[in-house]
Design a protein around this motif. Structure first.
Motif, PDB file in Angstrom:
ATOM      1  N   UNK A  69     -32.777  29.018   2.667  1.00 50.78           N
ATOM      2  CA  UNK A  69     -31.460  28.811   3.051  1.00 50.78           C
ATOM      3  C   UNK A  69     -30.587  29.987   2.530  1.00 50.78           C
ATOM      4  N   UNK A  70     -29.814  30.617   3.714  1.00 51.84           N
ATOM      5  CA  UNK A  70     -28.896  31.728   3.217  1.00 51.84           C
ATOM      6  C   UNK A  70     -28.064  31.101   2.569  1.00 51.84           C
ATOM      7  N   UNK A  71     -27.254  31.941   1.523  1.00 51.02           N
ATOM      8  CA  UNK A  71     -26.107  31.450   0.863  1.00 51.02           C
ATOM      9  C   UNK A  71     -25.047  32.517   0.957  1.00 51.02           C
ATOM     10  N   UNK A  72     -24.320  32.396   2.056  1.00 50.05           N
ATOM     11  CA  UNK A  72     -23.050  33.351   2.020  1.00 50.05           C
ATOM     12  C   UNK A  72     -21.966  32.814   1.411  1.00 50.05           C
ATOM     13  N   UNK A  73     -20.970  33.580   1.148  1.00 52.45           N
ATOM     14  CA  UNK A  73     -19.758  32.829   0.316  1.00 52.45           C
ATOM     15  C   UNK A  73     -18.815  32.867   1.261  1.00 52.45           C
ATOM     16  N   UNK A  74     -17.647  32.131   1.283  1.00 50.22           N
ATOM     17  CA  UNK A  74     -16.673  31.905   2.235  1.00 50.22           C
ATOM     18  C   UNK A  74     -15.864  33.086   2.371  1.00 50.22           C
ATOM     19  N   UNK A  75     -15.778  33.909   1.205  1.00 47.73           N
ATOM     20  CA  UNK A  75     -14.990  35.096   1.382  1.00 47.73           C
ATOM     21  C   UNK A  75     -15.757  36.051   2.323  1.00 47.73           C
ATOM     22  N   UNK A  76     -17.117  36.298   2.469  1.00 48.18           N
ATOM     23  CA  UNK A  76     -17.474  36.988   3.490  1.00 48.18           C
ATOM     24  C   UNK A  76     -17.909  36.364   4.680  1.00 48.18           C
ATOM     25  N   UNK A  77     -17.492  35.308   5.118  1.00 50.74           N
ATOM     26  CA  UNK A  77     -17.520  34.652   6.429  1.00 50.74           C
ATOM     27  C   UNK A  77     -18.782  34.132   6.724  1.00 50.74           C
ATOM     28  N   UNK A  78     -18.939  33.319   7.642  1.00 48.47           N
ATOM     29  CA  UNK A  78     -20.173  32.514   7.958  1.00 48.47           C
ATOM     30  C   UNK A  78     -21.287  33.503   8.508  1.00 48.47           C
ATOM     31  N   UNK A  79     -22.673  33.435   8.213  1.00 51.07           N
ATOM     32  CA  UNK A  79     -23.635  34.163   8.612  1.00 51.07           C
ATOM     33  C   UNK A  79     -24.734  33.775   9.720  1.00 51.07           C
ATOM     34  N   UNK A  80     -24.616  34.326  10.813  1.00 55.61           N
ATOM     35  CA  UNK A  80     -25.361  33.747  11.786  1.00 55.61           C
ATOM     36  C   UNK A  80     -26.907  33.394  11.417  1.00 55.61           C
ATOM     37  N   UNK A  81     -27.707  32.265  11.587  1.00 65.26           N
ATOM     38  CA  UNK A  81     -28.763  32.163  11.116  1.00 65.26           C
ATOM     39  C   UNK A  81     -28.838  31.383   9.833  1.00 65.26           C
ATOM     40  N   UNK A  82     -28.136  31.098   9.119  1.00 63.99           N
ATOM     41  CA  UNK A  82     -27.519  30.010   7.979  1.00 63.99           C
ATOM     42  C   UNK A  82     -27.973  28.917   8.245  1.00 63.99           C
ATOM     43  N   UNK A  83     -29.101  28.442   7.485  1.00 66.79           N
ATOM     44  CA  UNK A  83     -29.636  26.984   7.677  1.00 66.79           C
ATOM     45  C   UNK A  83     -29.389  25.930   6.350  1.00 66.79           C
ATOM     46  N   UNK A  84     -29.330  24.835   6.728  1.00 64.49           N
ATOM     47  CA  UNK A  84     -29.284  23.652   6.033  1.00 64.49           C
ATOM     48  C   UNK A  84     -30.320  22.785   6.511  1.00 64.49           C
ATOM     49  N   UNK A  85     -30.981  21.878   5.302  1.00 67.99           N
ATOM     50  CA  UNK A  85     -32.049  21.153   5.519  1.00 67.99           C
ATOM     51  C   UNK A  85     -31.629  19.945   4.460  1.00 67.99           C
ATOM     52  N   UNK A  86     -31.821  18.723   4.996  1.00 63.80           N
ATOM     53  CA  UNK A  86     -31.675  17.481   4.283  1.00 63.80           C
ATOM     54  C   UNK A  86     -33.015  16.575   4.713  1.00 63.80           C
ATOM     55  N   UNK A  87     -33.483  16.062   3.555  1.00 63.94           N
ATOM     56  CA  UNK A  87     -34.488  14.826   3.776  1.00 63.94           C
ATOM     57  C   UNK A  87     -33.789  13.608   3.398  1.00 63.94           C
ATOM     58  N   UNK A  88     -34.145  12.564   4.303  1.00 65.57           N
ATOM     59  CA  UNK A  88     -33.569  11.234   3.966  1.00 65.57           C
ATOM     60  C   UNK A  88     -34.676  10.154   4.329  1.00 65.57           C
ATOM     61  N   UNK A  89     -34.696   9.124   3.571  1.00 67.10           N
ATOM     62  CA  UNK A  89     -35.791   7.714   3.724  1.00 67.10           C
ATOM     63  C   UNK A  89     -34.656   6.814   4.714  1.00 67.10           C
ATOM     64  N   UNK A  90     -35.155   6.593   5.647  1.00 66.20           N
ATOM     65  CA  UNK A  90     -34.369   5.333   6.628  1.00 66.20           C
ATOM     66  C   UNK A  90     -34.718   3.953   6.118  1.00 66.20           C
ATOM     67  N   UNK A  91     -33.666   3.273   5.638  1.00 60.14           N
ATOM     68  CA  UNK A  91     -33.864   2.259   4.825  1.00 60.14           C
ATOM     69  C   UNK A  91     -34.118   1.067   6.038  1.00 60.14           C
ATOM     70  N   UNK A  92     -34.797  -0.006   5.608  1.00 60.19           N
ATOM     71  CA  UNK A  92     -34.928  -1.320   6.544  1.00 60.19           C
ATOM     72  C   UNK A  92     -33.644  -1.810   6.927  1.00 60.19           C
ATOM     73  N   UNK A  93     -32.645  -1.797   6.341  1.00 61.66           N
ATOM     74  CA  UNK A  93     -31.439  -2.322   6.665  1.00 61.66           C
ATOM     75  C   UNK A  93     -30.753  -1.786   7.699  1.00 61.66           C
ATOM     76  N   UNK A  94     -31.178  -0.481   8.384  1.00 56.63           N
ATOM     77  CA  UNK A  94     -30.776   0.156   9.523  1.00 56.63           C
ATOM     78  C   UNK A  94     -31.534  -0.236  10.617  1.00 56.63           C
ATOM     79  N   UNK A  95     -32.710  -0.848  10.558  1.00 60.15           N
ATOM     80  CA  UNK A  95     -33.193  -1.085  11.921  1.00 60.15           C
ATOM     81  C   UNK A  95     -32.298  -2.298  12.520  1.00 60.15           C
ATOM     82  N   UNK A  96     -32.101  -1.903  13.926  1.00 59.19           N
ATOM     83  CA  UNK A  96     -31.501  -2.814  14.916  1.00 59.19           C
ATOM     84  C   UNK A  96     -32.215  -3.429  16.073  1.00 59.19           C
ATOM     85  N   UNK A  97     -33.558  -2.790  16.380  1.00 59.70           N
ATOM     86  CA  UNK A  97     -34.396  -3.189  17.334  1.00 59.70           C
ATOM     87  C   UNK A  97     -35.695  -3.513  16.978  1.00 59.70           C
ATOM     88  N   UNK A  98     -36.452  -4.219  17.865  1.00 59.11           N
ATOM     89  CA  UNK A  98     -37.907  -4.620  17.677  1.00 59.11           C
ATOM     90  C   UNK A  98     -38.545  -3.386  17.224  1.00 59.11           C
TER      91      UNK A  98
END
Length: 134
Positions: free
Chosen positions: A1-30
């Motif tokens: 992940x690129x780590x630009x600072x707000x003072x230098x402005x956004x840098x094209x190509x910057x990436x953010x990645x999250x991981x998340x477990x999907x709990x069974x309480x979010x299931x809505x369908x068969x």
């Protein structure tokens, strides 16, 4: 992940990645399916981190373009959510998003908590979105 600072402005190509477990309480369908809005909420989370990283502000979503639901998301999945900055205007930021299923529940009666890491991640949802920052 690129780590630009707000003072230098956004840098094209910057990436953010999250991981998340999907709990069974979010299931809505068969079949323990989760609605597509779940992915859109995750896109909001990674977009918020992107705006904080690049602009020092949480930003606000203005629009989504070309949202595609390509494969199901199920309760018990582990998701990887990616965001990449692809364009930066004076106040607008265009980002590409993806939700990948990287692990999936494989429960059986004998092993109700069984799960497996997938050999190849499954692209479940993709989108492009625009946020605005002050």
């Amino acid at each position: 992940m690129t780590s630009p600072s707000p003072e230098h402005g956004p840098s094209i190509g910057t990436k953010v990645v999250h991981r998340r477990y999907v709990p069974y309480s979010h299931a809505h369908y068969a079949g323990n399916l989760v609605d597509g809005a779940y992915s859109l909420g995750l896109f909001g989370d990674v977009a918020t981190e992107m705006c904080i990283l690049t602009d020092g502000d949480e930003g606000l979503f203005a629009s989504y373009d070309d949202v595609q639901f390509k494969a199901p998301v199920r309760a018990g999945d582990v998701l990887e959510i990616t965001c990449e900055l692809i364009k930066a205007g004076r106040r607008s930021r265009v980002m590409e998003f993806a939700v990948y299923v990287v692990a999936r529940g494989a429960a059986t009666e004998a092993r109700p908590g069984a799960a497996e890491i997938l050999s190849e991640p499954i692209l479940a949802t993709s989108a492009r979105g625009t946020v605005v920052v002050p």
